[in-house]
Design a protein around this motif. Sequence first.
Motif, PDB file in Angstrom:
ATOM      1  N   PHE A 149       0.812  -1.130   0.030  1.00  0.00           N
ATOM      2  CA  PHE A 149       0.129  -0.007  -0.025  1.00  0.00           C
ATOM      3  C   PHE A 149       0.880   1.177   0.020  1.00  0.00           C
ATOM      4  O   PHE A 149       2.101   1.176   0.363  1.00  0.00           O
ATOM      5  N   THR A 150       0.338   2.310  -0.424  1.00  0.00           N
ATOM      6  CA  THR A 150       0.931   3.636  -0.306  1.00  0.00           C
ATOM      7  C   THR A 150       0.348   4.391   1.033  1.00  0.00           C
ATOM      8  O   THR A 150      -0.649   4.254   1.358  1.00  0.00           O
ATOM      9  N   ASN A 151       1.595   5.045   1.688  1.00  0.00           N
ATOM     10  CA  ASN A 151       1.129   6.046   2.611  1.00  0.00           C
ATOM     11  C   ASN A 151       1.336   7.378   2.017  1.00  0.00           C
ATOM     12  O   ASN A 151       2.233   7.914   1.811  1.00  0.00           O
ATOM     13  N   VAL A 184       9.491  -1.105   4.306  1.00  0.00           N
ATOM     14  CA  VAL A 184       9.230   0.308   3.966  1.00  0.00           C
ATOM     15  C   VAL A 184       9.917  -0.144   2.322  1.00  0.00           C
ATOM     16  O   VAL A 184      11.315   0.025   2.297  1.00  0.00           O
ATOM     17  N   ILE A 185       9.330  -0.124   1.231  1.00  0.00           N
ATOM     18  CA  ILE A 185       9.849  -0.367  -0.184  1.00  0.00           C
ATOM     19  C   ILE A 185      10.671   0.917  -0.606  1.00  0.00           C
ATOM     20  O   ILE A 185      11.970   0.807  -1.095  1.00  0.00           O
ATOM     21  N   VAL A 235       6.020   3.828   0.366  1.00  0.00           N
ATOM     22  CA  VAL A 235       5.352   2.552  -0.217  1.00  0.00           C
ATOM     23  C   VAL A 235       5.741   1.327   0.849  1.00  0.00           C
ATOM     24  O   VAL A 235       7.158   1.390   0.794  1.00  0.00           O
ATOM     25  N   VAL A 236       4.737   0.791   1.110  1.00  0.00           N
ATOM     26  CA  VAL A 236       4.958  -0.345   2.152  1.00  0.00           C
ATOM     27  C   VAL A 236       4.464  -1.596   1.834  1.00  0.00           C
ATOM     28  O   VAL A 236       3.534  -1.688   1.043  1.00  0.00           O
ATOM     29  N   SER A 237       5.073  -2.702   2.254  1.00  0.00           N
ATOM     30  CA  SER A 237       4.576  -4.011   2.416  1.00  0.00           C
ATOM     31  C   SER A 237       4.273  -4.443   3.601  1.00  0.00           C
ATOM     32  O   SER A 237       5.424  -4.336   4.587  1.00  0.00           O
TER      33      SER A 237
END
Length: 265
Positions: free
Chosen positions: A120-122, A145-146, A129-131
């Motif tokens: 998802f995006t924050n 944290v991508i 951009v996170v997974s």
Amino acid sequence: ADGGVFRVPIGGGTVTTIASGQASPGSVAVDSQNVYWSNSGDDTVMSAPLDGGPPAPLGVTSSSPLHIAIDATNIYVTTSGGSVLSVPLGGITDGGAPTVLVANQGQPGLVVVDDAGVYFTNYTGASSVVSIPKSGVPEGGAPLVIAANENLPFGIALDATHVYWTAVGSGSVRMAPKTGVPDGGQPTVLATGQATPSGLAVDSTNLYFASEVGAGAVLVLALTGSGMPRPFVANQGYANVVVVDPTNVYWTDFSSNGSVMQVAK
């Protein structure tokens, strides 16, 4: 509540109402049997059969549900309270609550899933951009944290190895490996100079994204990142959400005509 969820044939035609009287319905997902959606007006996640039948609440969130994605067993929901939740496709029973996969995420936005995780995006706060695992972040752990400091990331899409997103604040389209940007590295910039890039989708060769450039457009860009994006369809007002299938590109136009559009690839 006067919102609705609707169905229309892929080739166009008669619009069928699946559910009416909904409280600000937003994000929608479908599988072979049902349609699922979020109601931000009453904090519910809903479903209804594709071939008709009464809508049913699957779960109630503690703050407004924003965007959803599904897999074979669950709905994944981002909320205005900064959490990402999961809800079984069959709904929550016995007074239970959605499972909190991660909390304190600022403003999580669009969400996508693959076999391994939830991405998802924050949009605010860390602007990242996170997974996370589908089972949630372990106690004492942290999301992956991508990419950080991404200046209002919004749209997000996946292929087998990479994550793609739009960054509204920098007017760019970017990508990184699903494993994240290496220490000291930066995401790959695929396009810059875009006017409010929003939704995007990928296929095996191209990336399609919406932008307010000109009179609003859906643009296409080779996944190799070579060359500039080219207008795929122009004069689209406020093109926003974009999806693709093997033969067509679809998008919503949030301008005054409020339309759902399609064009062959």
